[in-house]
Design a protein around this motif. Structure first.
Motif, PDB file in Angstrom:
ATOM      1  N   ILE A  77       1.037  -1.203  -0.087  1.00 22.70           N
ATOM      2  CA  ILE A  77       0.122   0.022  -0.003  1.00 22.70           C
ATOM      3  C   ILE A  77       0.933   1.113  -0.189  1.00 22.70           C
ATOM      4  O   ILE A  77       0.520   2.331  -0.898  1.00 22.70           O
ATOM      5  N   GLN A  78       1.817   1.149   0.643  1.00 20.95           N
ATOM      6  CA  GLN A  78       2.833   2.425   0.924  1.00 20.95           C
ATOM      7  C   GLN A  78       3.633   2.612  -0.580  1.00 20.95           C
ATOM      8  O   GLN A  78       3.858   3.740  -0.981  1.00 20.95           O
ATOM      9  N   LYS A  87       1.156   4.094  -2.855  1.00 17.16           N
ATOM     10  CA  LYS A  87       0.615   5.422  -2.530  1.00 17.16           C
ATOM     11  C   LYS A  87       1.921   6.444  -3.004  1.00 17.16           C
ATOM     12  O   LYS A  87       1.709   7.545  -3.573  1.00 17.16           O
ATOM     13  N   CYS A  92      -8.751  -1.195  -3.859  1.00 10.76           N
ATOM     14  CA  CYS A  92      -8.144  -1.604  -2.548  1.00 10.76           C
ATOM     15  C   CYS A  92      -7.169  -0.518  -1.856  1.00 10.76           C
ATOM     16  O   CYS A  92      -7.233  -0.406  -0.575  1.00 10.76           O
ATOM     17  N   VAL A  93      -6.656   0.447  -2.556  1.00 15.08           N
ATOM     18  CA  VAL A  93      -5.582   1.131  -2.070  1.00 15.08           C
ATOM     19  C   VAL A  93      -6.238   2.768  -1.903  1.00 15.08           C
ATOM     20  O   VAL A  93      -6.094   3.454  -1.086  1.00 15.08           O
ATOM     21  N   TYR A  95      -8.583  -1.396   1.924  1.00 12.34           N
ATOM     22  CA  TYR A  95      -7.706  -1.943   3.076  1.00 12.34           C
ATOM     23  C   TYR A  95      -8.188  -1.142   4.230  1.00 12.34           C
ATOM     24  O   TYR A  95      -7.499  -1.837   5.497  1.00 12.34           O
TER      25      TYR A  95
END
Length: 416
Positions: free
Chosen positions: A41-42, A45, A62-63, A168
């Motif tokens: 996820i990081q 992003k 999802c993100v 998430y």
């Protein structure tokens, strides 16, 4: 029934049977899924991964989500509640009785089965004492997989709001939810079911504390008063149970810690879900999103430990356990649907009254079926707890009625 002195060696035959070790192993299993997911996820992003591609819709959902929030929190939490009219009074009464019966049947059966599964043996004969089912996480998985299926079918067959929350974000509520459920099942190995019910009734106190911490909520004086009365009632019950050193009433340190874990995790779950409702979603969408991650976490941890196959073998050896586990999951999933429907049709106050009565009936039923004893002081403590809960419902309903009469531009203090 065995005495308190006889139960201690049985509960701690090995490190593998000690609850703290199992909790650590389960948490390690969840971490093996959470940590890689967090890093992904990081990464997305930082890359601002919003470009077309075969994985784009999945990654965006999802993100990132659609990031569209409702103007008012209540807009996304529940559809407008239908007010009863005089012409449909009989129908409303029938609906109310049906909801009350459904909630009572679902959760009273669930409570009785929960105590049966966690405290009694299976396959006992005159020559064989039988064996107990020890893996609470498998029961959590069973409950969540059925709830996920029911919520998914409901969302597929009915019209739902356009979903905008990043998927998430459900994982936080999911993780705390499965940990609270695990603590709830595990605590029954160390404390009686009536003690657990009263502890669950007292969770309003940590919910208020978590509300101030997570959501910056404010509370009225009567909320602090009822919380104090609940604490007094629970203390009376617990202290009155201490001299009786039987399995049905003994409250061990492990049981207290597990109950505290249940209350803390459950308080975080409710407050995090409350914050998620700022996105436009229905309760069934919330149920689906949370249970998606609950199934992922629990099945991943069970497979890593090799406990999934062992639990399935236990089910194959004991058909009675299979029936209990399946019925336990059915009651849990149906109960959640009754919760959504009851709140939608009659509001939170009516629902709270029904569930408060259910807790009282659950204690009575457990005492009748499993032989738990309650002293006079303990009975007074139970009465104080339920008196405080009903007082809380009454005060909240009065505050809501008064807030509706306020002139435009004035707003009461926010409640939970």
């Amino acid at each position: 029934m065995a005495t308190g002195e006889e139960i201690a060696p049985a509960l701690q035959d090995s490190w593998g049977d000690f609850w703290f070790f199992r909790f650590f192993v389960n948490a390690a299993g969840y971490a093996s899924i959470v940590v890689p997911g967090f890093l992904l996820i990081q990464y997305f992003k930082r890359r601002n991964y919003l470009e077309t591609g075969i994985c784009f819709p999945v990654i965006k959902s999802c993100v990132f989500g659609s990031e569209v929030k409702s103007v008012h929190q209540d807009d996304g939490s529940l559809p407008p509640r239908a007010e009863p009219t005089e012409s449909s009074t009989a129908r409303q009464v029938f609906k109310l009785l049906s909801c009350a019966a459904g909630l009572q049947a679902s959760y009273l059966t669930w409570g009785v089965l929960q105590e049966r599964v966690m405290t009694r043996t299976y396959g006992a004969t005159e020559a064989d004492p039988g064996e107990k089912f020890k893996d609470s996480q498998f029961l959590v998985f069973m409950n969540r997989i059925l709830a996920f299926t029911v919520a998914g079918l409901y969302c597929a067959l009915t019209k739902q709001p356009r979903h905008g929350a990043p998927m998430y974000k459900y994982s936080f509520a999911s993780l705390s939810n499965i940990l609270s459920s695990w603590c709830q099942y595990e605590a029954l190995k160390y404390i009686s079911f009536p003690t657990q019910v009263l502890a669950k009734a007292s969770k309003v106190i940590p919910v208020m504390m978590m509300g101030k911490l997570v959501s910056r909520k404010s509370y009225e004086y009567w909320e602090y008063l009822t919380a104090a009365l609940i604490s007094v009632g629970v203390s009376m019950f617990l202290l009155s149970s201490a001299p009786n050193r039987t399995v049905s009433t003994v409250t061990t340190f492990s049981g207290i810690v597990l109950l505290a874990g249940y209350i803390i995790f459950d308080s975080f779950t409710s407050n995090w879900q409350d914050a998620l409702f700022t996105y436009k979603m229905s309760p069934v969408q919330m149920m689906f999103g949370v249970n998606v991650f609950s199934c992922l976490f629990t099945v991943g941890s069970l497979v890593e430990q090799g406990a999934l196959l062992e639990s399935l073998r236990f089910m194959a050896r004991h058909s009675e356990f299979t029936a209990h586990a399946v019925l336990l999951s059915v009651c849990s999933a149906c109960g959640q649907l009754f919760i959504f429907y009851t709140i939608n049709q009659f509001g939170a106050a009516v629902f709270t009254i029904i569930m408060t009565l259910r807790q009282a009936f659950a204690i009575l039923l457990s005492c009748l079926i499993y032989g738990h004893t309650v002293t006079v002081v303990g009975g007074l403590g139970i009465a104080v707890v339920f008196m405080a809960l009903f007082l809380r419902v009454y005060a909240r309903s009065r505050m809501k009625k008064r807030s509706k009469k306020l002139p435009l531009g004035e707003s009461p203090v926010q409640k939970v």
